[in-house]
Scaffold this motif. Structure first.
Motif, mmCIF file in Angstrom:
data_model
loop_
_atom_site.group_PDB
_atom_site.id
_atom_site.type_symbol
_atom_site.label_atom_id
_atom_site.label_comp_id
_atom_site.label_asym_id
_atom_site.label_seq_id
_atom_site.Cartn_x
_atom_site.Cartn_y
_atom_site.Cartn_z
ATOM 1 N N PRO A 24 10.246 17.029 0.863
ATOM 2 C CA PRO A 24 11.450 16.448 1.479
ATOM 3 C C PRO A 24 11.143 15.779 2.816
ATOM 4 O O PRO A 24 11.770 14.797 3.178
ATOM 5 N N GLU A 25 10.154 16.267 3.553
ATOM 6 C CA GLU A 25 9.788 15.649 4.829
ATOM 7 C C GLU A 25 8.929 14.398 4.645
ATOM 8 O O GLU A 25 8.504 13.796 5.621
ATOM 9 N N GLY A 26 8.636 14.049 3.424
ATOM 10 C CA GLY A 26 7.856 12.841 3.173
ATOM 11 C C GLY A 26 6.589 13.154 2.400
ATOM 12 O O GLY A 26 6.355 14.290 1.998
ATOM 13 N N GLU A 27 5.780 12.120 2.188
ATOM 14 C CA GLU A 27 4.525 12.322 1.471
ATOM 15 C C GLU A 27 3.495 12.930 2.414
ATOM 16 O O GLU A 27 3.375 12.504 3.569
ATOM 17 N N ILE A 28 2.747 13.904 1.889
ATOM 18 C CA ILE A 28 1.779 14.626 2.712
ATOM 19 C C ILE A 28 0.421 14.600 2.021
ATOM 20 O O ILE A 28 0.332 14.797 0.810
ATOM 21 N N ALA A 29 -0.616 14.306 2.798
ATOM 22 C CA ALA A 29 -1.984 14.287 2.250
ATOM 23 C C ALA A 29 -2.649 15.609 2.593
ATOM 24 O O ALA A 29 -2.677 16.007 3.754
ATOM 25 N N VAL A 30 -3.145 16.286 1.566
ATOM 26 C CA VAL A 30 -3.801 17.581 1.779
ATOM 27 C C VAL A 30 -5.301 17.399 1.520
ATOM 28 O O VAL A 30 -5.705 17.006 0.430
ATOM 29 N N PHE A 31 -6.093 17.650 2.549
ATOM 30 C CA PHE A 31 -7.540 17.386 2.491
ATOM 31 C C PHE A 31 -8.325 18.678 2.340
ATOM 32 O O PHE A 31 -7.932 19.717 2.855
ATOM 33 N N ARG A 32 -9.461 18.568 1.661
ATOM 34 C CA ARG A 32 -10.435 19.660 1.617
ATOM 35 C C ARG A 32 -11.763 19.082 2.095
ATOM 36 O O ARG A 32 -12.253 18.107 1.536
ATOM 37 N N THR A 33 -12.348 19.680 3.126
ATOM 38 C CA THR A 33 -13.600 19.153 3.671
ATOM 39 C C THR A 33 -14.783 19.704 2.879
ATOM 40 O O THR A 33 -14.630 20.573 2.026
ATOM 41 N N ALA A 34 -15.972 19.230 3.233
ATOM 42 C CA ALA A 34 -17.192 19.679 2.554
ATOM 43 C C ALA A 34 -17.401 21.173 2.744
ATOM 44 O O ALA A 34 -18.034 21.834 1.933
ATOM 45 N N THR A 35 -16.845 21.722 3.836
ATOM 46 C CA THR A 35 -17.029 23.152 4.089
ATOM 47 C C THR A 35 -15.785 23.944 3.710
ATOM 48 O O THR A 35 -15.579 25.057 4.184
ATOM 49 N N ASP A 36 -14.944 23.341 2.859
ATOM 50 C CA ASP A 36 -13.775 24.029 2.314
ATOM 51 C C ASP A 36 -12.692 24.356 3.336
ATOM 52 O O ASP A 36 -11.907 25.271 3.132
ATOM 53 N N ALA A 37 -12.656 23.624 4.451
ATOM 54 C CA ALA A 37 -11.481 23.738 5.322
ATOM 55 C C ALA A 37 -10.399 22.851 4.712
ATOM 56 O O ALA A 37 -10.704 21.826 4.113
ATOM 57 N N VAL A 38 -9.130 23.278 4.835
ATOM 58 C CA VAL A 38 -8.028 22.494 4.271
ATOM 59 C C VAL A 38 -7.099 22.063 5.404
ATOM 60 O O VAL A 38 -6.775 22.853 6.294
ATOM 61 N N PHE A 39 -6.706 20.786 5.375
ATOM 62 C CA PHE A 39 -5.788 20.257 6.370
ATOM 63 C C PHE A 39 -4.697 19.457 5.673
ATOM 64 O O PHE A 39 -4.950 18.852 4.638
ATOM 65 N N ALA A 40 -3.510 19.452 6.267
ATOM 66 C CA ALA A 40 -2.418 18.633 5.723
ATOM 67 C C ALA A 40 -1.843 17.771 6.835
ATOM 68 O O ALA A 40 -1.533 18.274 7.919
ATOM 69 N N VAL A 41 -1.743 16.486 6.570
ATOM 70 C CA VAL A 41 -1.135 15.563 7.535
ATOM 71 C C VAL A 41 -0.239 14.608 6.768
ATOM 72 O O VAL A 41 -0.312 14.512 5.544
ATOM 73 N N ASP A 42 0.610 13.889 7.492
ATOM 74 C CA ASP A 42 1.452 12.889 6.848
ATOM 75 C C ASP A 42 0.580 11.847 6.153
ATOM 76 O O ASP A 42 -0.471 11.446 6.674
ATOM 77 N N GLU A 43 1.043 11.400 4.979
ATOM 78 C CA GLU A 43 0.307 10.381 4.224
ATOM 79 C C GLU A 43 0.324 9.035 4.960
ATOM 80 O O GLU A 43 -0.614 8.268 4.873
ATOM 81 N N TRP A 44 1.385 8.781 5.680
ATOM 82 C CA TRP A 44 1.544 7.478 6.333
ATOM 83 C C TRP A 44 1.796 7.645 7.837
ATOM 84 O O TRP A 44 2.490 8.565 8.260
ATOM 85 N N LEU A 45 1.253 6.718 8.633
ATOM 86 C CA LEU A 45 1.685 6.532 10.013
ATOM 87 C C LEU A 45 2.356 5.166 9.961
ATOM 88 O O LEU A 45 1.671 4.136 9.958
ATOM 89 N N PRO A 46 3.689 5.145 9.876
ATOM 90 C CA PRO A 46 4.380 3.901 9.501
ATOM 91 C C PRO A 46 3.950 2.696 10.348
ATOM 92 O O PRO A 46 3.871 2.789 11.561
ATOM 93 N N GLY A 47 3.636 1.631 9.652
ATOM 94 C CA GLY A 47 3.247 0.389 10.321
ATOM 95 C C GLY A 47 1.817 0.383 10.818
ATOM 96 O O GLY A 47 1.318 -0.631 11.289
ATOM 97 N N LYS A 48 1.138 1.519 10.750
ATOM 98 C CA LYS A 48 -0.210 1.567 11.321
ATOM 99 C C LYS A 48 -1.288 2.003 10.333
ATOM 100 O O LYS A 48 -2.360 1.407 10.276
ATOM 101 N N ALA A 49 -1.008 3.053 9.581
ATOM 102 C CA ALA A 49 -2.065 3.583 8.730
ATOM 103 C C ALA A 49 -1.485 4.267 7.498
ATOM 104 O O ALA A 49 -0.324 4.650 7.478
ATOM 105 N N GLY A 50 -2.320 4.418 6.503
ATOM 106 C CA GLY A 50 -1.940 5.099 5.274
ATOM 107 C C GLY A 50 -2.221 4.201 4.087
ATOM 108 O O GLY A 50 -2.568 3.036 4.285
#
Lengths: 112, 818
Positions: A24-50
């Protein structure tokens, strides 16, 4: 009630990769790094990135597929000369499952 | 009065507890020790040396029959406890004996986990847990030509594999994860370990999924992987992990979860019953390493004699020797929380060290090859010491203060004397060093005396490094452009070293080339991936995670996050059926824009990512494949209609264009590669501004190269004129291969030609027929592996399906409320 939602298995996200979560808060990108750390950030930075789940994941960062901005996944901050900040969502890993904060439910959270 | 203590299980933890007990309160208990294995306590960790033949079983026995006798322990080995009556405080043995107890100790240990694959119950499928398993493996070594498969690339699996190899068995390790010992090691250290095992003659397969164990007459015959690979074997060892053995405790209604739950005093939910070792669960943790088990043993002994003691699960470091390779890991080496890495690599010695910092503190360490400083680092982690003062030299360990930094030229110094430096002139490192030692002290002097770097010049950087390595301070290194901040090497150096050093995976290249980051960045990873793809077409496994999104999902991303899809139309020729299928797809998937491209094909713009596999499936049904309009690779061959229809046409330009595109589609290159074949000098197909253009003339074909019509506008230059179509195709493929092998990543041919000179290109392709043929042959060999339609792979075989589906959808209110 738990403050987290089970969104899938860690192994559903490839290492150095990402998966999209619709919330509901929008699209979210969930990442897994090479060392299995997991992070979640917004999929888009409107007008700038995504859409950031499409970027190349390296170290603790992701490179935006559109304009090559590099974001730190821990802080959500753009690195180097670029200025911008992504919303960061808390995650946890428990027993091989990836948990995402209920904050992503926004107003639904109260009713949930 | 002496109380009765019954111990179930004579393992290392209960054995150590017993030692403490008889030492501190020899008369407190009358002890009866049950053990399902028909023997007493031995050092299970030392089964590996028994397997490899370095030790005998007698040498690893901890408690002998005499010891038990001297200490008054009644041994009932080879006997099980079948039930416990907690209300009456008795246990029942499998022969029916009922024994009373005042205190009961669980030391039931753990069971190896057996993956329930079809065939897991066949004869010849074993775990690696006890002496019986070890003896099975030892016996296999007596059989000539014996083969074994070990499932599991953790410590135990690798020790089993190494032991079997020592016994003369042909061994393959099958590991489901991408690198070995992933819980203790990061990818780079895992790579080094794998290399060491492979050097010993062990076959290692990572990212390999077991599917089925195949048997014959009830005995294991082979392991089948899910990709259809069959690994024949006489013995299959599963070493994929252990589970606390809680069955008896559960049957007795003790509280269990993953293990038998105990408090800080090692007491279970029944105050007369204690537990120790791998069968327990304490504060959510279960145990496998020996150090915490010995701490538990101390505590449980105190508890039994009524003294206060508390078990604390301390952080432990893992220091291991796997088959002669030193490994160390401690703390938390995941990324996160504003963490930074310090990485040290010494390719020549096979050493890798990585320290993970958080703020001013060391939080994790991974080391391979040289673990001498491991305990010092572990101390810094445990004590949370402020390391800011010594940060610059931290990675060199406690002995190091001051001195010179890491040698950026280690990779070149490590090359053997016969490693090829200059491919153009066949000059190896030994020749270059000899020239330098013979008095050639400048790049130009080396060029003149050894011929190295005198042709395309791609190895100039390496020659300069050799000058520096050989002459030391006498040679001043010129400044150069490095690939990115992760390395001190230039593109040319990286790719030459990948070939000369036979580096065939990304972790290997990063390790041996002394990369300063654990897994590179968005600049170097795609470049390395390309150099590896190009150098080892048959051996390198392409790394999609090191490709830009368009190449990863085989479509072009648009600014709103949708994609565009361009099917291939060889030579720009299409059919009514293809057009109908494109029109149907555009309707079905609600495509907002359909556009004719400059490369003579049709672009469907605005496709949702999730729809990509489905639209590819539909287009594939109509016989179309990916046009690779997204690739740093072969794009299009634009043609005019030639002699088929045009009154000026001199040759069949359309037909030749189709033949070239058929030969070249699917190839990856440093940058995109566009061609055109035009039927006469009027140049309707615009061949004069392409990477490679062919102009048909009455007497044959003019081949032009190095054109550009993008940021730069450049007219293509004549490479050669040939008489036949076959020659035109051979020259074109040879040119493409020369560019693929020589140009730096993201350089179009015109940039590369500017660097090496058109004359040199002509020497390689026009003047040297043998070389031309060899180049074309290498191109066709590579194409055997890359002419696979990526759309069909994804639409029909489910390759990379995770790319196209969201992980979760939380927008549905009911789901979210669950």
């Amino acid at each position: 009630m738990s403050q987290f939602i089970d969104i899938g298995a860690l192994n559903d996200i490839p290492p150095r990769g990402a998966r999209l979560v619709r919330a509901p808060e929008g699209e979210i990108a969930v990442f897994r790094t090479a060392t299995d750390a997991v992070f979640a950030v917004d999929e888009w930075l409107p007008g700038k990135a995504g859409p950031l789940s499409n970027g190349i994941q390296h170290g603790q960062c992701v490179t935006d597929p559109m304009y090559n901005w590099v974001f730190d996944l821990e802080t959500g901050e753009a690195q180097g000369a670029d200025e911008g900040s992504l919303r960061v969502w808390e995650t946890r890993i428990e027993n091989g499952r990836v948990l995402l904060t209920r904050d992503v439910l926004g107003e639904l959270r109260a009713s949930a | 009065m002496t109380q009765k203590l019954i111990i179930i299980g004579a393992g290392m933890a209960s054995g150590r507890a017993l030692e403490h007990l008889v030492e501190q309160a020899p008369n407190a208990y009358d002890v009866t020790l049950f053990n399902a294995e028909p023997r007493g306590n031995y050092n299970r960790i030392m089964l590996s040396p028994v397997l490899s033949g370095d030790k005998t079983f007698d040498e690893i026995v901890t408690h002998t029959a005499e010891w038990y006798e001297e200490n008054g322990v009644t041994c009932r080995f080879g006997e099980h406890i079948v039930s416990i009556d907690r209300a009456n405080k008795t246990v029942t043995a499998d022969n029916g004996d009922v024994l009373p107890y005042d205190k009961l100790m669980f030391g039931t240990g753990s069971n190896p986990f057996i993956i329930p694959l079809p065939g897991h119950d066949l004869e010849g499928v074993i775990a690696y847990r006890d002496l019986e398993d070890t003896n099975r493996m030892v016996a296999l070594g007596d059989k000539p030509g014996a083969r074994a498969v070990v499932i599991g690339g953790g410590l135990l699996g690798l020790e089993a594999a190494a032991g079997l190899k020592n016994r003369g068995v042909d061994v393959t390790v099958v590991h489901i994860m991408g690198h070995l010992m992933e819980r203790q090691l990061d990818e780079a250290a895992g790579y080094l370990l794998r290399k060491a095992l492979v050097d010993k003659g062990i076959t290692v397969m990572c990212s390999a999924n077991s599917k089925e164990i195949v048997g014959e007459d009830g005995h294991v015959k082979a392991l089948m992987l899910d990709d259809g690979t069959e690994l024949p074997c006489d013995l299959l060892v599963m070493a994929v992990g252990i589970r606390p053995n809680v069955a008896l405790a559960k049957a007795a209604d003790l509280t269990t979860d993953k293990g038998i739950l105990v408090n800080d005093q090692m007491v279970t939910s029944d105050e007369s019953i204690v537990a120790v070792g791998e069968c327990v669960e304490h504060a959510g943790a279960i145990f496998g390493l020996v150090a915490p088990l010995y701490d538990q043993a101390k505590v449980v002994a105190k508890t039994l004699i009524g003294e206060a003691a508390t078990f604390v699960n301390k952080e432990v470091a893992t220091k291991l020797k796997v088959t002669g390779c030193d490994l160390f890991s401690a703390g938390d080496f995941a990324e996160g929380e504003g963490r930074e890495d310090i990485v040290f690599r010494d390719p020549a010695r096979g050493v890798y060290k990585r320290l993970v910092l958080e703020g001013n503190k060391l939080v994790g360490a991974v080391m391979y090859g040289d673990t001498a400083d491991g305990n010092w680092f572990f101390g810094l982690i445990k004590d949370g010491e402020d390391i800011s003062e010594m940060r610059d030299t931290l990675i060199f360990g406690p002995a190091f203060q001051g001195g010179s930094p890491v040698d950026p030229m280690a990779a070149v110094a490590a090359l053997p004397a016969d490693a090829e430096i200059c491919g153009c002139n066949g000059v190896c490192k030994g020749d270059v060093v000899a020239a330098i030692e013979g008095g050639a002290h400048t790049l130009d002097a080396v060029k003149a005396t050894s011929k190295a770097a005198s042709s395309c010049g791609g190895c100039s950087g390496l020659v300069e490094q050799l000058l520096s390595v050989t002459l030391g301070d006498e040679f001043a290194m010129p400044t150069k452009e490095t690939v990115c901040k992760c390395t001190d090497l230039s593109h040319d150096e990286v790719r030459k070293l990948i070939v000369a050093g036979e580096m065939k995976s990304m972790p290997q290249a990063m390790q041996e080339l002394n990369w300063s980051t654990p897994d590179g960045c968005h600049v170097c990873r795609p470049a390395l991936n390309y150099y590896l793809v190009c150098s080892w077409p048959d051996e390198y496994a392409d790394d999609g995670k090191s490709r830009f999104i368009n190449e990863r999902v085989h479509a072009n991303i648009q600014k709103d996050g949708t994609y565009s899809v361009v099917p291939r139309m060889l030579g720009g020729i299409t059919t009514p059926d293809e057009l109908r299928a494109i029109a149907d797809a555009a309707d079905k998937y609600d495509i907002p824009t359909v556009k004719v491209t400059g490369g003579q094909r049709i672009d469907l713009l605005g496709v949702k990512k999730e729809d990509l596999p489905a639209i590819w499936y539909d287009l594939g049904e109509a016989g179309m494949m990916s046009g690779q309009a997204y690739a740093k690779g072969l794009r299009t061959v634009k043609t005019c209609v030639g002699t088929d229809h045009c009154r000026f046409g001199t040759q069949d330009s359309t037909g030749l264009g189709i033949k070239i595109e058929e030969a070249m589609w699917g190839a990856w290159s440093p940058h995109k590669f566009k061609l055109a074949v035009t039927g006469c000098p009027r140049n309707c197909a615009e061949a004069t501004c392409k990477d490679l253009g062919i102009i048909c003339v009455d007497s044959g074909y003019q081949i032009l190269v190095g054109g550009a019509a993008g940021l730069d506008l450049l007219e293509a230059q004549l490479l050669a004129q040939v008489a036949t179509e076959e020659e035109a195709i051979e020259y074109s493929c040879a040119f493409y291969q020369l560019y693929r092998e020589g140009a730096q990543y993201l350089h179009r041919p015109y940039k590369w030609i500017k660097k090496v000179g058109l004359d040199w290109v002509k020497e390689q392709i026009v003047e040297d027929a043998e070389n031309r043929k060899a180049l074309a042959d290498r191109f066709h060999f590579s194409q055997k592996f890359f002419q696979v339609d990526p759309w069909a792979e994804r639409a029909r075989k489910g390759v990379d399906s995770h790319e196209f589906k969201p992980l979760a959808d939380l927008t549905d209110q009911r789901m979210a409320a669950e």
